[in-house]
Design a protein around this motif. Sequence first.
Motif, PDB file in Angstrom:
ATOM      1  N   ALA A   1      -4.077 -13.672   9.479  1.00  0.00           N
ATOM      2  CA  ALA A   1      -4.083 -14.013   8.057  1.00  0.00           C
ATOM      3  C   ALA A   1      -5.120 -13.187   7.309  1.00  0.00           C
ATOM      4  O   ALA A   1      -4.895 -12.759   6.167  1.00  0.00           O
ATOM      5  N   ALA A   2      -6.269 -12.955   7.946  1.00  0.00           N
ATOM      6  CA  ALA A   2      -7.298 -12.111   7.334  1.00  0.00           C
ATOM      7  C   ALA A   2      -6.782 -10.690   7.149  1.00  0.00           C
ATOM      8  O   ALA A   2      -6.992 -10.063   6.092  1.00  0.00           O
ATOM      9  N   ALA A   3      -6.103 -10.164   8.163  1.00  0.00           N
ATOM     10  CA  ALA A   3      -5.550  -8.810   8.068  1.00  0.00           C
ATOM     11  C   ALA A   3      -4.505  -8.725   6.970  1.00  0.00           C
ATOM     12  O   ALA A   3      -4.426  -7.731   6.234  1.00  0.00           O
ATOM     13  N   LYS A   4      -3.695  -9.761   6.852  1.00  0.00           N
ATOM     14  CA  LYS A   4      -2.658  -9.775   5.824  1.00  0.00           C
ATOM     15  C   LYS A   4      -3.269  -9.816   4.433  1.00  0.00           C
ATOM     16  O   LYS A   4      -2.788  -9.150   3.504  1.00  0.00           O
TER      17      LYS A   4
ATOM     18  N   ASP B   1      -9.074  -2.460   7.463  1.00  0.00           N
ATOM     19  CA  ASP B   1      -8.220  -2.347   8.633  1.00  0.00           C
ATOM     20  C   ASP B   1      -9.022  -2.184   9.926  1.00  0.00           C
ATOM     21  O   ASP B   1      -8.519  -1.720  10.937  1.00  0.00           O
ATOM     22  N   THR B   2     -10.281  -2.589   9.879  1.00  0.00           N
ATOM     23  CA  THR B   2     -11.152  -2.590  11.052  1.00  0.00           C
ATOM     24  C   THR B   2     -11.644  -4.013  11.265  1.00  0.00           C
ATOM     25  O   THR B   2     -12.051  -4.681  10.306  1.00  0.00           O
ATOM     26  N   TRP B   3     -11.623  -4.480  12.528  1.00  0.00           N
ATOM     27  CA  TRP B   3     -11.950  -5.875  12.819  1.00  0.00           C
ATOM     28  C   TRP B   3     -12.771  -5.964  14.097  1.00  0.00           C
ATOM     29  O   TRP B   3     -12.378  -5.436  15.125  1.00  0.00           O
TER      30      TRP B   3
ATOM     31  N   ALA C   1       0.199  -6.997  14.808  1.00  0.00           N
ATOM     32  CA  ALA C   1       1.527  -7.379  14.333  1.00  0.00           C
ATOM     33  C   ALA C   1       1.591  -7.281  12.817  1.00  0.00           C
ATOM     34  O   ALA C   1       2.652  -7.044  12.236  1.00  0.00           O
ATOM     35  N   VAL C   2       0.428  -7.438  12.172  1.00  0.00           N
ATOM     36  CA  VAL C   2       0.334  -7.312  10.710  1.00  0.00           C
ATOM     37  C   VAL C   2      -0.064  -5.903  10.319  1.00  0.00           C
ATOM     38  O   VAL C   2       0.455  -5.339   9.353  1.00  0.00           O
ATOM     39  N   GLN C   3      -1.003  -5.321  11.066  1.00  0.00           N
ATOM     40  CA  GLN C   3      -1.513  -3.970  10.817  1.00  0.00           C
ATOM     41  C   GLN C   3      -1.360  -3.145  12.100  1.00  0.00           C
ATOM     42  O   GLN C   3      -2.255  -3.131  12.943  1.00  0.00           O
ATOM     43  N   PRO C   4      -0.275  -2.470  12.263  1.00  0.00           N
ATOM     44  CA  PRO C   4      -0.047  -1.717  13.515  1.00  0.00           C
ATOM     45  C   PRO C   4      -1.143  -0.713  13.833  1.00  0.00           C
ATOM     46  O   PRO C   4      -1.402  -0.417  15.010  1.00  0.00           O
TER      47      PRO C   4
END
Length: 388
Positions: free
Chosen positions: A162-165, A173-175, A208-211
């Motif tokens: 959800a955070a990535a979305k 885009d870094t986690w 799955a959200v950010q390939p």
Amino acid sequence: MSISSERRSRGVLAGVCLVAVALATVFAVNSGSTQANSANPAIAAGSAATGSTGHQLHFGVAYGNTLLGAPTATVDAALNDAVAVGAEWVRVDLPWIAIQPTAESGYDWSGLDTLVIAAGTRHLHVDPILDQVPQWARASDCASDYECPPADPNAFAAFAAAAAKHFGPMGVDTWEIWNEPNLKAWAPEPDPAGYDKLLVATSKAIRAVQPHAYIIFGGLAAVATDPSLKQVSAYDFLAAVGRLGGTRYVDAVGFHPYSAPVMPSAATNFANISSTPYNLVAALAQSGTPDVPIWITESGANVAQAATDPTAAKPATQQAEQEQAAYATNLVQTVAANPHVAADFWYADQDAPQDKLFFGLRRANGTARPSFDALKTAIAQCRCDSGN
């Protein structure tokens, strides 16, 4: 962040020793392999400095939880410091407990929105630390501690997705998955198998959200394995997760090699990246992931005297601040000489006396320490092989 034995021991370093250690850095040689290529646009295209070995080296400032929900003016001042010292990254907490305190509340991202927007306007990349599980999502036998892992790793993974979305369209885009899981920051004690499950589930959910997301193994504290203290060394922890396959799901490994008053170029904690018999690079190679780089997501030096002398009025405090500045210079030189290190974040921007933390480039009253200009100059002087 951890308080290692080297960070606890304070003392006055003689000026001549500081100079000698700094000069020794010039001759430091670290064996290495080619850094892994990143699919993350921020990593691939970012304006990284290039060290003497020709590898890309990114610089950042780590803020911990000081900017989550902070007033706009506070956020602006803090991020302006990152820009001023030549950093291109900021590392901040993104605690699940603050985003969804109850199961029914839904996600409230507003506390970090201001920061992410402000970072974007300054062309700063953000490394959010995903951690701190709300009470309702913890196991019943570990419900009293916000550092306890989730009862269900997939629930944490859903929060991360959800955070990535939410933040992906804003340029994030870094986690980084957890902070110092080899300490009691993974309560009640470190659990490589438990962390592996969380890491794999979370990495899959984010991608799955950010390939092309860039996933960082949660920054490991530089400590020795000691069951009585409920801590596992960075090597032992990384090797254990690697044997389970977890390192195949990350793009970098976070590490926190605090070493003051010992300078980085002479410190075992920094040698443990790639030079000692049991080092992080060796652990990655044993796991079949030799090209995963090391991100130093926290580094710095505490000015303990600031607890009783916050304005640096006393000569002893002024000396300690000069030592911190020398540490900042030596730190940049040391990481630039190691091709396995792809990023270095200074902790912190400003002292946090309420937490008894005095690592700031600025004192609690906002005035700059000598380390501010020392870090700025060192980053500016970090050149590529061609000398440009």
